[in-house]
Structures are given as C-alpha cells and as structure tokens.
Write an enzyme that holds these catalytic residues in place. Sequence first.
Site, short mmCIF file in Angstrom:
data_model
loop_
_atom_site.label_atom_id
_atom_site.label_comp_id
_atom_site.label_asym_id
_atom_site.label_seq_id
_atom_site.Cartn_x
_atom_site.Cartn_y
_atom_site.Cartn_z
N LYS A 123 25.97 54.87 18.92
CA LYS A 123 25.96 55.92 20.25
C LYS A 123 26.92 55.15 21.41
CE LYS A 123 23.13 57.84 23.57
NZ LYS A 123 21.55 58.33 23.75
N LYS A 147 27.77 59.46 17.83
CA LYS A 147 27.48 60.35 19.07
C LYS A 147 28.25 59.52 20.22
CE LYS A 147 23.83 61.79 22.03
NZ LYS A 147 22.43 61.50 22.58
C1 PBG Z 1 18.87 59.86 25.76
C2 PBG Z 1 19.77 60.87 25.12
C3 PBG Z 1 20.92 61.32 25.68
C4 PBG Z 1 21.69 62.12 24.77
C5 PBG Z 1 20.58 62.25 23.73
N1 PBG Z 1 19.62 61.40 24.06
C6 PBG Z 1 21.58 60.87 27.00
C7 PBG Z 1 22.03 59.53 27.17
O1 PBG Z 1 22.03 58.52 26.55
O2 PBG Z 1 22.06 59.25 28.64
C8 PBG Z 1 22.66 62.83 25.17
C9 PBG Z 1 22.78 64.31 24.47
C10 PBG Z 1 23.81 65.16 25.02
O3 PBG Z 1 24.51 64.66 26.02
O4 PBG Z 1 23.75 66.42 24.58
N2 PBG Z 1 18.48 58.68 25.06
#
Ligand code: PBG
Length: 337
Positions: free
Chosen positions: A202, A260
Amino acid sequence: MHIRITMFPLNRPRRLRTNNTIRHLVSETQITAYDFLVPLFIVEGKGIKEEITSMPNYYRYSLDMLEDELNELYDLGLKSVLLFVKVPEVLKDNAGTEALNPEGLMQRAIKYIKNKYPDMLVMTDVALDPYSMYGHDGIIDNGRVINDTTANFLAQMSLSHAQAGADVVAPSDMMDGRVLLIRETLEKHGFTNTGIMSYSAKYASAFYGPFRTALDSAPVTMNAIPKDKKTYQMDSANRLEAIRETQMDVNEGADIVMVKPGMAYLDIVRDIKNEFDLPIAVYQVSGEYAMIKAAAQKGWLNHDEVMLESIIAFKRAGANIIASYFAKDVIKLKLNL
Ligand code: PBG
C-alpha cells in the site's frame, strides 16, 4: 520463451479483430461479478443516504438504509463487500478505543449484514484512521506512529470483527508484523476460518484524497503530528520493496494480498502475480474513481468505456479481486440495466 517468427502476409492479426463475435471469441480477459469487492461506507444515524461530494454517485448509508443497496448488490451477483465506517468525532481518541466496542458501528454493521444475507462475504477495514483523533492509522507517541502497540491493537480489533461475524479482516494500515499478530490472535480464539486480506503493498498516495473526505479521516494539521502517512505507507518510487512487503505478509499468514492504489501501480500487480501463488487483490481507489467521474461529467471522456478499460487492465495485469467503486456500474452495464 520460444522464438516466434511472425510474418506478413502469413500473419494478419487484424483477422481476429474483424467483428465483435470473433473479438469476443479470442478475448483473453473477461470481467464478471465474481471479480469484485464492493466498498461500503456506513455512518451512524437513521434515514441517511448521502452522496459523497468528491465521489459522485457514491453514498454513505446509515444501517437502516443499507437494505435496498444490499438487495441490489445481491441481485447483481455482487456478494462480497468491504466495510468502512465514519465514526462520530466525539468517539475519536488517540488509541482508537471505540474500534474495540462490541456494539460499535462496524460491529453492528457486520451483524446486520450477516444476519440478513448469511452468504454475503463481509470483509472489514482494519486500521485506526476512522477512529483516530489525529487521522492516523496508528497510535501516536512523541510525534511518531508507534508500530508494535498499534499492531497489537489491530489484532484485538480484528478479533472484535471476527466475533461480530466478519468473514475476512483487511488490515490497511501498513504496520510491520501486524498480520502475524492478527493471525495468532484469531487462532488462539478459535477463529481458524477467518481470512486475512492484507494490504501488503500500500503506497502513500494522494489518490486517497476523496476517501479521506468521505470518512472525514484525513491526518490533522497539528504540531508534532505527522502531516502524512509516509512513515508507514510505501514510497511510490519502490518496486522491489513491494515484493518484500508481500513476502512478509504471506509468511505471516495472509490469505489474500493487495496492491493499492490500482491504475498507477499495475506494474506492481504484475510483479506480485509473477512472484506469488495466492489470490491478489487490487484497489481502484477513490481518486481514480473521482478522476474518471470528473472528466466524464465535463464530457472529456466516455465514462462507460474508460471505466471498463480500467477494470480490464486490473485483471489483465494479474488481479483476481478488484475492489472498486465502479463494481455496480460495471455489472449493470454488462447486463444492459
Ligand atoms: C485507511 C484506508 C484508506 C483507504 C482505504 N483504507 C485511506 C488511507 O490510507 O489514508 C483508501 C481508499 C480509497 O482511497 O478509496 N487505512
């Protein structure tokens, strides 16, 4: 790779593109409802179905308003959901305490869905940010997001979701070692069938912007609080690191790994696909959705065609599971609804 000689006019690739029927016949990638994971945003309250400003045609629901949406998803064959909750400001603190409340919004949402639709697959987001007064995925101490205390907390949070009936927990936080702690905690309490879908690679991405607006979960601007998530989420410059991160999560007991964001990281999806033999998920995040919606609204892009092309790209790159805000639109389009 064997040596191939492709020579004109013996080979005319255009033959296989002559019409729709033959194009379908030789198509290498098909999209079905089974490919999708549908993110759902849930809020406290009653009678709420509110559109998220930065995500046109995507909504936050209160639990009592979820029924129609679930029925629709179910009828379309979209039977896997990924839950996110928007937590009232007064319930937020540094430690994310509310996340362990057995009667918290997430826990109630899990029970509600599993009760109504026992064969819907319920996955839950495991991270502190919706519960954190600072908008971080972990607990802050001395200006830092502390790893091990947070990872232990996430294991308790996962247990709480499993106890409420979650099928799969999805840690999205990027703390080191959390998958092992979650796995051990679930095993110890008899949740041997609860899956872990780990956000393994991520990246620290500006594409999450609209999501943070949706959940009101952006990191706060405050002295001694990190202004972004770069000390835990990955640097977008790195490719080999994604393999190392994924390897760790696989060793620690993840059932599904995830890359992601999606579109800007297709090379990573392919790398992970080539390297590992477990299911790979990709998350087409909020900013990707927002970009396509915005350009389509301006008449600059064809919404449906760009949407389908982006989804095909994930599967072609090697993803087995696609988390996308377009899931419903794609399946409706396919069914001519
Ligand atoms: C939080 C989380 C995020 C997303 C999914 N879980 C945001 C982040 O890490 O700040 C992002 C999902 C999206 O942008 O559609 N842990």
